[in-house]
Scaffold this motif. Sequence first.
Motif, mmCIF file in Angstrom:
data_model
loop_
_atom_site.group_PDB
_atom_site.id
_atom_site.type_symbol
_atom_site.label_atom_id
_atom_site.label_comp_id
_atom_site.label_asym_id
_atom_site.label_seq_id
_atom_site.Cartn_x
_atom_site.Cartn_y
_atom_site.Cartn_z
ATOM 1 N N TRP A 16 -6.060 -5.223 -7.618
ATOM 2 C CA TRP A 16 -4.954 -5.227 -6.634
ATOM 3 C C TRP A 16 -4.814 -3.848 -6.003
ATOM 4 O O TRP A 16 -4.716 -3.719 -4.775
ATOM 5 N N GLY A 17 -4.801 -2.822 -6.812
ATOM 6 C CA GLY A 17 -4.545 -1.477 -6.305
ATOM 7 C C GLY A 17 -5.680 -0.950 -5.431
ATOM 8 O O GLY A 17 -5.453 -0.477 -4.317
ATOM 9 N N LEU A 18 -6.907 -1.049 -5.949
ATOM 10 C CA LEU A 18 -8.045 -0.481 -5.215
ATOM 11 C C LEU A 18 -8.269 -1.180 -3.882
ATOM 12 O O LEU A 18 -8.535 -0.525 -2.863
ATOM 13 N N THR A 19 -8.137 -2.507 -3.854
ATOM 14 C CA THR A 19 -8.377 -3.228 -2.589
ATOM 15 C C THR A 19 -7.261 -2.892 -1.585
ATOM 16 O O THR A 19 -7.522 -2.744 -0.396
ATOM 17 N N LYS A 20 -6.031 -2.751 -2.073
ATOM 18 C CA LYS A 20 -4.938 -2.386 -1.141
ATOM 19 C C LYS A 20 -5.153 -0.998 -0.540
ATOM 20 O O LYS A 20 -4.741 -0.737 0.583
ATOM 21 N N LEU A 21 -5.798 -0.118 -1.308
ATOM 22 C CA LEU A 21 -6.044 1.234 -0.793
ATOM 23 C C LEU A 21 -7.389 1.348 -0.071
ATOM 24 O O LEU A 21 -7.801 2.437 0.327
ATOM 25 N N LYS A 61 -10.696 13.169 -7.951
ATOM 26 C CA LYS A 61 -12.119 13.513 -8.033
ATOM 27 C C LYS A 61 -12.819 13.417 -6.681
ATOM 28 O O LYS A 61 -13.802 14.120 -6.450
ATOM 29 N N THR A 62 -12.346 12.489 -5.810
ATOM 30 C CA THR A 62 -13.110 12.201 -4.589
ATOM 31 C C THR A 62 -12.356 12.543 -3.310
ATOM 32 O O THR A 62 -12.955 12.559 -2.237
ATOM 33 N N GLY A 63 -11.060 12.743 -3.408
ATOM 34 C CA GLY A 63 -10.264 13.060 -2.213
ATOM 35 C C GLY A 63 -9.577 11.867 -1.609
ATOM 36 O O GLY A 63 -8.465 11.945 -1.129
ATOM 37 N N GLU A 64 -10.246 10.702 -1.608
ATOM 38 C CA GLU A 64 -9.657 9.510 -0.986
ATOM 39 C C GLU A 64 -10.211 8.229 -1.617
ATOM 40 O O GLU A 64 -11.409 8.137 -1.892
ATOM 41 N N ILE A 65 -9.320 7.263 -1.813
ATOM 42 C CA ILE A 65 -9.750 5.973 -2.389
ATOM 43 C C ILE A 65 -10.439 5.107 -1.321
ATOM 44 O O ILE A 65 -11.410 4.413 -1.616
ATOM 45 N N LYS A 66 -9.924 5.201 -0.100
ATOM 46 C CA LYS A 66 -10.464 4.368 0.986
ATOM 47 C C LYS A 66 -11.955 4.613 1.148
ATOM 48 O O LYS A 66 -12.395 5.761 1.219
ATOM 49 N N GLY A 67 -12.727 3.534 1.172
ATOM 50 C CA GLY A 67 -14.166 3.656 1.373
ATOM 51 C C GLY A 67 -14.971 3.835 0.091
ATOM 52 O O GLY A 67 -16.196 3.777 0.115
ATOM 53 N N LEU A 68 -14.289 4.032 -1.039
ATOM 54 C CA LEU A 68 -15.037 4.173 -2.298
ATOM 55 C C LEU A 68 -15.600 2.820 -2.734
ATOM 56 O O LEU A 68 -15.019 1.766 -2.438
ATOM 57 N N LYS A 69 -16.693 2.881 -3.470
ATOM 58 C CA LYS A 69 -17.284 1.675 -4.056
ATOM 59 C C LYS A 69 -17.097 1.786 -5.576
ATOM 60 O O LYS A 69 -17.595 2.743 -6.180
ATOM 61 N N VAL A 70 -16.353 0.855 -6.145
ATOM 62 C CA VAL A 70 -16.026 0.941 -7.580
ATOM 63 C C VAL A 70 -16.484 -0.327 -8.280
ATOM 64 O O VAL A 70 -16.158 -1.442 -7.846
ATOM 65 N N ARG A 85 0.842 -1.195 0.000
ATOM 66 C CA ARG A 85 0.000 0.000 0.000
ATOM 67 C C ARG A 85 0.883 1.253 0.000
ATOM 68 O O ARG A 85 0.620 2.208 -0.736
ATOM 69 N N GLU A 86 1.956 1.219 0.792
ATOM 70 C CA GLU A 86 2.837 2.397 0.914
ATOM 71 C C GLU A 86 3.518 2.706 -0.428
ATOM 72 O O GLU A 86 3.694 3.868 -0.785
ATOM 73 N N GLU A 87 3.908 1.680 -1.152
ATOM 74 C CA GLU A 87 4.555 1.915 -2.454
ATOM 75 C C GLU A 87 3.566 2.522 -3.449
ATOM 76 O O GLU A 87 3.924 3.424 -4.223
ATOM 77 N N ILE A 88 2.326 2.043 -3.425
ATOM 78 C CA ILE A 88 1.309 2.610 -4.332
ATOM 79 C C ILE A 88 1.064 4.085 -3.979
ATOM 80 O O ILE A 88 1.034 4.953 -4.858
ATOM 81 N N VAL A 89 0.946 4.356 -2.679
ATOM 82 C CA VAL A 89 0.729 5.748 -2.236
ATOM 83 C C VAL A 89 1.926 6.612 -2.649
ATOM 84 O O VAL A 89 1.755 7.757 -3.092
ATOM 85 N N ALA A 90 3.127 6.063 -2.542
ATOM 86 C CA ALA A 90 4.333 6.834 -2.923
ATOM 87 C C ALA A 90 4.280 7.211 -4.401
ATOM 88 O O ALA A 90 4.619 8.343 -4.782
ATOM 89 N N ILE A 91 3.844 6.285 -5.252
ATOM 90 C CA ILE A 91 3.749 6.604 -6.694
ATOM 91 C C ILE A 91 2.692 7.696 -6.912
ATOM 92 O O ILE A 91 2.925 8.676 -7.626
ATOM 93 N N LEU A 92 1.522 7.544 -6.263
ATOM 94 C CA LEU A 92 0.441 8.528 -6.464
ATOM 95 C C LEU A 92 0.857 9.911 -5.947
ATOM 96 O O LEU A 92 0.573 10.930 -6.589
ATOM 97 N N LYS A 112 -11.510 -14.601 -4.787
ATOM 98 C CA LYS A 112 -10.337 -14.717 -3.895
ATOM 99 C C LYS A 112 -9.473 -13.462 -3.922
ATOM 100 O O LYS A 112 -8.599 -13.287 -3.078
ATOM 101 N N MET A 113 -9.684 -12.605 -4.933
ATOM 102 C CA MET A 113 -8.938 -11.337 -4.967
ATOM 103 C C MET A 113 -9.615 -10.274 -4.091
ATOM 104 O O MET A 113 -9.168 -9.125 -4.050
ATOM 105 N N GLY A 114 -10.711 -10.665 -3.415
ATOM 106 C CA GLY A 114 -11.352 -9.720 -2.481
ATOM 107 C C GLY A 114 -12.418 -8.848 -3.120
ATOM 108 O O GLY A 114 -12.681 -7.747 -2.628
ATOM 109 N N VAL A 115 -13.019 -9.339 -4.230
ATOM 110 C CA VAL A 115 -14.047 -8.551 -4.916
ATOM 111 C C VAL A 115 -15.404 -9.252 -4.834
ATOM 112 O O VAL A 115 -15.468 -10.460 -4.601
#
Length: 310
Positions: free
Chosen positions: A176-181, A150-159, A16-23, A200-203
């Motif tokens: 992978w990305g959205l569930t980690k965030l 667009k939304t301010g934060e990925i956490k809690g979004l429904k996609v 999660r930290e690496e993805i946040v670092a890229i963003l 099994k990927m959490g969707v």
Amino acid sequence: MNWKRKDLLGLEELSREEIVAILDTAASFKEVSTREIKKVPALRGKTVVNLFYEPSTRTRVSFEVAAKRLSADVINVAIETSSVRKGETLIDTGRNIEALKADVIVMRHSSSGAAAILAKKVNANVVNAGDGWHEHPTQALLDMFTLKEKTGEIKGLKVCIIGDIAHSRVARSNIWGLTKLGAEVIVCAPRMLIPPEIEKMGVKVSSNADKAIRGVDAVNVLRMQFERDEKTAFPQRLEYYKNFGITKERLHKAGGNIIVMHPGPINRGVEISSEVADGPNSVILEQVTNGIAVRMAVLFLVAGGEKNRT
Ligand code: CP
């Protein structure tokens, strides 16, 4: 954070930290494209080679623009006129490109895992620009960057990711990305286009488009990949559009205020109507623009450009 990876091969392996670092790095680079002189010297003296074995408009041009914004030299290999046509292997091609002093190789390939194989064989940084049905990490990163903007934060979004999930590297990287965030992800497609055990990927999984998009914050519409060799397994285009196509009426029924994304290229009148693709909910062209900042961030981090940044 201190970036440690030589390559960017997929979002499955990133924390999660690496993805946040890229963003976060991408956010700091976005402003560069608004300057009169759209350049920083971060990768001056480095050479980026685009090695695309499959067609591309957005990704290839976006990597080229991103590398040039960072002052790198950019070489585009035209596969059709390269020695690949004489039977040269991927690894030999990669090693020769490295011998020509490439620092970064950006590769798209039709085989899942091709970027990982090359990354093991060369010292150059390898960036996966899409490998088979496996991953398209920079597409998912730019999708998440756009959603966050667009939304301010990925956490809690429904996609909801709707379309040809089975053949989609974009779907896998987004999951992978959205569930980690911390987003909730629903995948929606006809049963034949949902890979086994994707739960099994959490969707969540649905084959009812109206139910799947009800109350979501965003819908990421995937292209029907009619060029793949399994045309007979696909639903008819009109039947697909009727049951799964993202239209104004379907959006309205689902709550209306839904962000509409698409990685492109679009099949208008198949997975999405023109009215929606070009309408007020669509952020499709903003995604394309954000791809520059995201790819600048990825090139910058893997190629270690920190010391030259201004
Ligand atoms: N989204 C995407 O990968 O588009 P291209 O195939 O045009 O690069």
